[in-house]
Write an enzyme that holds these catalytic residues in place. Structure first.
Site, mmCIF file in Angstrom:
data_model
loop_
_atom_site.group_PDB
_atom_site.id
_atom_site.type_symbol
_atom_site.label_atom_id
_atom_site.label_comp_id
_atom_site.label_asym_id
_atom_site.label_seq_id
_atom_site.Cartn_x
_atom_site.Cartn_y
_atom_site.Cartn_z
ATOM 1 N N HIS A 127 3.203 -0.723 -0.917
ATOM 2 C CA HIS A 127 3.323 0.600 -1.529
ATOM 3 C C HIS A 127 4.485 1.344 -0.854
ATOM 4 O O HIS A 127 4.695 1.213 0.357
ATOM 5 C CB HIS A 127 2.038 1.408 -1.325
ATOM 6 C CG HIS A 127 0.883 0.976 -2.185
ATOM 7 N ND1 HIS A 127 0.951 -0.030 -3.112
ATOM 8 C CD2 HIS A 127 -0.393 1.472 -2.257
ATOM 9 C CE1 HIS A 127 -0.229 -0.154 -3.713
ATOM 10 N NE2 HIS A 127 -1.061 0.734 -3.204
ATOM 11 N N CYS B 12 -5.363 3.142 0.879
ATOM 12 C CA CYS B 12 -4.143 2.487 1.364
ATOM 13 C C CYS B 12 -2.926 3.430 1.409
ATOM 14 O O CYS B 12 -2.171 3.437 2.391
ATOM 15 C CB CYS B 12 -3.833 1.259 0.516
ATOM 16 S SG CYS B 12 -3.960 1.538 -1.248
HETATM 17 O O1 3JN Z 1 -4.543 1.337 -6.801
HETATM 18 C C1 3JN Z 1 -4.170 1.231 -5.639
HETATM 19 O O2 3JN Z 1 -3.013 0.972 -5.336
HETATM 20 C C2 3JN Z 1 -5.146 1.455 -4.552
HETATM 21 C C3 3JN Z 1 -6.551 1.379 -5.041
HETATM 22 C C4 3JN Z 1 -7.581 1.724 -4.311
HETATM 23 C C5 3JN Z 1 -8.945 1.720 -4.824
HETATM 24 C C6 3JN Z 1 -9.225 1.080 -6.018
HETATM 25 C C7 3JN Z 1 -10.516 1.108 -6.543
HETATM 26 C C8 3JN Z 1 -11.526 1.758 -5.872
HETATM 27 C C9 3JN Z 1 -9.966 2.348 -4.108
HETATM 28 C C10 3JN Z 1 -9.669 2.974 -2.788
HETATM 29 O O3 3JN Z 1 -9.576 2.246 -1.799
HETATM 30 O O4 3JN Z 1 -9.536 4.192 -2.697
HETATM 31 C C11 3JN Z 1 -11.253 2.387 -4.657
HETATM 32 C C12 3JN Z 1 -12.350 3.131 -4.005
HETATM 33 O O5 3JN Z 1 -12.928 2.621 -3.049
HETATM 34 O O6 3JN Z 1 -12.659 4.221 -4.466
#
Ligand code: 3JN
Length: 343
Positions: A248, A128
């Protein structure tokens, strides 16, 4: 218009629910809709556009006759993507499982849609924070190639799921009552040490890697280079969790290969689809996460020269990370594929 059989894996989570909102809002041409989740959520009934859908437990056979499989994210993606591809579906995946795979296009719909053509069944949706940054950088990159990016993020608790939101709520309520704030989720539920997020900032999102950057920071670095297909672009990131519910924010410093005038940058950003410039210091106009949540666009303000270095600029970028940072971009990838006759 042709209609498509759509499966949503992770239908009950925040991104899954946003898929449903957007499918209705954007009039996405679906025929059958299959809502899939883990065993824990199976059996739940979701009313969508006047019809009840029962959430099914995802199995290897869940993707028969599915054209488009929208994966909301998480570790479940890795297990189920091969089944969906074998069943003939196109998978658009929100997790990091396939993002850096050279065979998998990593796509921001407005930034590098042409990459989609090379897909072999799976297309990855970037992280994101990466998506939000790339939206603001692309129109500038096209004017004057980017040499270096220094980004600091201010990431909302909903990035850590519903548990992140509940944690902030519970801590604020405890503080108001004069009770101790309990921390169970942040910086990451997978760790055994936690800090309160209420009235605090946590300079750690996800786990640390060997280079002392966090996984979130390195996702921003590596994914951005892949999306721009530019390994020469230097990028450094610091990602921070802040006590904000949704959207964000990012402070971005960008060094270009040549000098640009500020009105030129603003004009390029304004005419880029999916970006809104909100920048008028006299009127105290700048983007803020409280006002960008549930909106599609990425908002850019505080655009100014970095007076300490030639050809370098600062800006402040805010976007709803569940919309453009996840569900919206995923659905837009599907829409591009439909437009181009790729599904
Ligand atoms: O913490 C955030 O604001 C974004 C989190 C993203 C996230 C959380 C857990 C696993 C991801 C991601 O989209 O990169 C993943 C992942 O798929 O590795």
């Amino acid at each position: 218009m042709k209609k498509y059989n759509v499966a949503i894996l992770g239908a009950t989570g925040a991104v899954g629910q946003e898929f449903l909102t957007l499918i209705e809002e954007r009039n996405f041409p679906f025929n059958e809709l299959r809502l899939l989740a883990s065993k824990r959520s199976a059996g739940k009934v979701i009313n969508f556009m006047g019809k009840d859908y029962t959430v099914e437990e995802a199995t290897k056979d869940s993707f028969t006759n599915i054209d488009i499989a929208l994966f909301a994210g998480g570790s479940i993606s890795k297990e189920f993507a091969p089944y969906a591809v074998n069943a003939g579906a196109v998978v658009i995946d929100n997790s990091s499982s396939f993002r850096m795979d050279p065979e998998v296009p990593l796509v921001v719909a407005e930034v590098n849609p042409d990459a989609i053509c090379k897909h072999k069944g799976i297309i990855a949706n970037p992280n994101c924070s990466t998506i939000i940054m790339c939206m603001a950088l692309k129109p500038i990159y096209d004017l004057a190639k980017i040499k270096r990016i220094v980004v600091s993020t201010y990431q909302a608790v909903s990035g850590a799921g519903k548990e992140g939101i509940d944690e902030l709520d519970n801590q604020v309520a405890a503080h108001v009552k004069g009770e101790e704030m309990v921390a169970n989720i942040l910086p990451s539920a997978s760790l055994d040490k936690h800090y309160p997020i209420a009235f605090n900032l946590i300079p750690q999102i996800d786990v640390f890697l060997d280079n002392d950057y966090t996984k979130e920071e390195m996702k921003m670095v590596l994914e951005t280079k892949k999306i721009f297909d530019d390994q020469q672009m230097a990028i450094t990131a610091t990602t921070i969790r802040v006590p904000v519910y949704r959207s964000h924010s990012e402070s971005i410093n960008v060094e270009l290969e040549k000098s640009l005038e500020i009105p030129q940058i603003k004009a390029a950003l304004s005419s880029f689809p999916g970006v809104t410039v909100q920048d008028n210091p006299q009127e105290m106009l700048y983007p803020m996460p409280l006002y960008t949540s549930n909106l599609d666009d990425v908002y850019v303000g505080r655009i100014r020269k970095d007076e300490s270095l030639a050809n370098t600029y600062n800006m402040w970028v805010v976007g709803d990370q569940i919309r453009k940072g996840a569900a919206l971009n995923t659905l837009q990838i599907a829409e591009v594929m439909i437009e181009r006759g790729l599904i």
